[in-house]
Design a protein around this motif. Sequence first.
Motif, PDB file in Angstrom:
ATOM      1  N   MET A 132       8.781 -27.689 -19.123  1.00 52.24           N
ATOM      2  CA  MET A 132       7.501 -27.131 -19.573  1.00 52.24           C
ATOM      3  C   MET A 132       7.612 -26.313 -20.864  1.00 52.24           C
ATOM      4  N   PRO A 133       8.512 -25.319 -20.975  1.00 46.39           N
ATOM      5  CA  PRO A 133       8.607 -24.591 -22.243  1.00 46.39           C
ATOM      6  C   PRO A 133       9.059 -25.475 -23.399  1.00 46.39           C
ATOM      7  N   ALA A 134       9.953 -26.447 -23.111  1.00 41.50           N
ATOM      8  CA  ALA A 134      10.415 -27.348 -24.167  1.00 41.50           C
ATOM      9  C   ALA A 134       9.264 -28.176 -24.727  1.00 41.50           C
ATOM     10  N   ALA A 135       8.330 -28.591 -23.855  1.00 39.89           N
ATOM     11  CA  ALA A 135       7.172 -29.359 -24.317  1.00 39.89           C
ATOM     12  C   ALA A 135       6.329 -28.544 -25.295  1.00 39.89           C
ATOM     13  N   LEU A 136       6.046 -27.303 -24.947  1.00 42.97           N
ATOM     14  CA  LEU A 136       5.283 -26.442 -25.856  1.00 42.97           C
ATOM     15  C   LEU A 136       6.068 -26.134 -27.122  1.00 42.97           C
ATOM     16  N   GLY A 137       7.387 -25.938 -26.980  1.00 42.78           N
ATOM     17  CA  GLY A 137       8.214 -25.684 -28.152  1.00 42.78           C
ATOM     18  C   GLY A 137       8.186 -26.840 -29.130  1.00 42.78           C
ATOM     19  N   ALA A 405      10.210 -19.855 -30.314  1.00 44.14           N
ATOM     20  CA  ALA A 405       9.117 -20.665 -29.763  1.00 44.14           C
ATOM     21  C   ALA A 405       9.362 -21.005 -28.301  1.00 44.14           C
ATOM     22  N   GLY A 406      10.610 -21.325 -27.951  1.00 40.76           N
ATOM     23  CA  GLY A 406      10.921 -21.688 -26.575  1.00 40.76           C
ATOM     24  C   GLY A 406      10.767 -20.529 -25.623  1.00 40.76           C
ATOM     25  N   VAL A 407      11.289 -19.373 -25.998  1.00 44.17           N
ATOM     26  CA  VAL A 407      11.209 -18.223 -25.106  1.00 44.17           C
ATOM     27  C   VAL A 407       9.760 -17.761 -24.975  1.00 44.17           C
ATOM     28  N   ALA A 408       8.959 -17.916 -26.057  1.00 45.95           N
ATOM     29  CA  ALA A 408       7.534 -17.572 -25.971  1.00 45.95           C
ATOM     30  C   ALA A 408       6.811 -18.539 -25.036  1.00 45.95           C
ATOM     31  N   SER A 409       7.172 -19.815 -25.090  1.00 44.75           N
ATOM     32  CA  SER A 409       6.577 -20.794 -24.184  1.00 44.75           C
ATOM     33  C   SER A 409       6.953 -20.488 -22.740  1.00 44.75           C
ATOM     34  N   GLY A 410       8.225 -20.106 -22.517  1.00 45.61           N
ATOM     35  CA  GLY A 410       8.644 -19.704 -21.180  1.00 45.61           C
ATOM     36  C   GLY A 410       7.915 -18.464 -20.708  1.00 45.61           C
ATOM     37  N   LEU A 411       7.663 -17.525 -21.633  1.00 39.59           N
ATOM     38  CA  LEU A 411       6.918 -16.314 -21.301  1.00 39.59           C
ATOM     39  C   LEU A 411       5.501 -16.670 -20.858  1.00 39.59           C
TER      40      LEU A 411
END
Length: 529
Positions: A132-137, A405-411
Amino acid sequence: MTPQTTVADAAPDLGPRNGLRGHPWLTLVSVAIGVMMVALDGTIVAIANPAIQKDLGASLADVQWITNAYLLALAVALITAGKLGDRFGHRLIFLIGTTGFALSSGLIALSGSVSMVVGFRVLQGLCGALLMPAALGLLRATFPPEKLNMAIGLWGMVIGASTAGGPIIGGVLVEHVNWQSVFFINVPVGALALALGLVILKDHRSEHAPKSFDVPGILLLSAAMFCLIWALIKAPAWSWGDARTLGFLAAALVGFVLFVLWQLRTRDPLLPLGLFRSVPLSAGTALMVLMAFAFMGGVFFVTFYLQNVHGMTPVNSGLHLLPLTGMMIVTSPAAGALIARYGPRPPLVIGMVCTAVACFGMTTLSVGTGTVPMSLWFALLGAGLAPVMVGATDVIVGNAPLRDAGVASGLQQAAMQVGGSLGTAVLGAVVAARVDHQLPVRWADAGLPALPADQLSRASAAVQLGVAPVPPGTRPEAAAKISGVAHETFVSGMHLGFAVAGCVAAVAALVALLTKRGVNAEGLNVGVG
């Protein structure tokens, strides 16, 4: 070697290009198929749980673990998974997550015991956290700022469609095939997402991507998230004042404090706390928690209302929820277009106001409410949620620099999981308290014989889920009277739950005033010193 771009070309033009790799709209299609698999799984599995319980001889606690194991693994790993994408590239992490999710789904379907199902559900949750976070990243790195919110709107449309289709597809598969088919369906979907990803996805990385890994930070955050989510999951069964609930909440608080202190000291933190210097990003995170609180906490009881009070089948209840999910599907792309033109603040405020009005409107639902009034409130709720899902995601991801970007998506995903768990637990406690208070009074007013304390407690637990505690062999007249009392009492509790959800949504509308369009700039200073 995997094609790779740096921050200098991380936001390409959307005009004509040679080849498929890195094409923004094809990238959206590729990641949307993977996200569809996870979103579909989120609602389809609940339909299969009764069949799993019967086929494998599982207890109620076992079935709860099938859900809780997945949620715990997902929530604990989201931010760490986002950091993995920042460190090793979102393309690689997305492909690993997609492959792992599909394989673990197949292994669940082949499992012959509950313990195997639970173990593979943990693996499935971890892989979902990678995906999921990778997709947004990938979307954040591929689309330029002026097109990002439209891409996120279409991404939200896919999630809405998958969520809507889950109960219907699950009901058909369980009824006409078997419960294993609910998990097997992810295998071909995952294979398609993997094939497209290998051909289309391009590995965008920031020049300032992290070079080391914050292992102590991962351990502290994972432990704190586990204690928090576990306390929220178990609070309805243990009670909020139970020593175990308070102990896990206290452990979570200590874990978060230690995590923050460590993040302030380490050179390359897991979650750069300087991100929260951005007021819009912080507001977007809070907004995501509040939105998930109101939405997931409220909708949790709608399913009991439809199935246990109105007597609908799971498939029929899924069809009755189509106005909600259908409006999310229709309005998500429109929300992306509005946000692109006017910025996120107006759609976010209007969306949360609509959500609040819908929650308060659902306090008017009764035992005899027809399909049309229900559908109107469900549709308004879906129309309000869509711009919030799209806008808050854009605010969080768009206000973080590319290297994070990845950590923000995970957040963003973690905030939604925490908000949903908190909403389900708190609103569950609100509904339970109202039922415990009103059931003895309504029972006596109906002229039913008084129940001993232990029987009253069991009856109350059933009514909290909308189930009428009619003993076997009860005369039809008495059974009808018990059902009436039980359903009226549950609806009263549901009304109070939706009133609380409406108040939370109103607060979220005020928080939305602090949001603004993402700066989408790599040069943003997010240091902590």
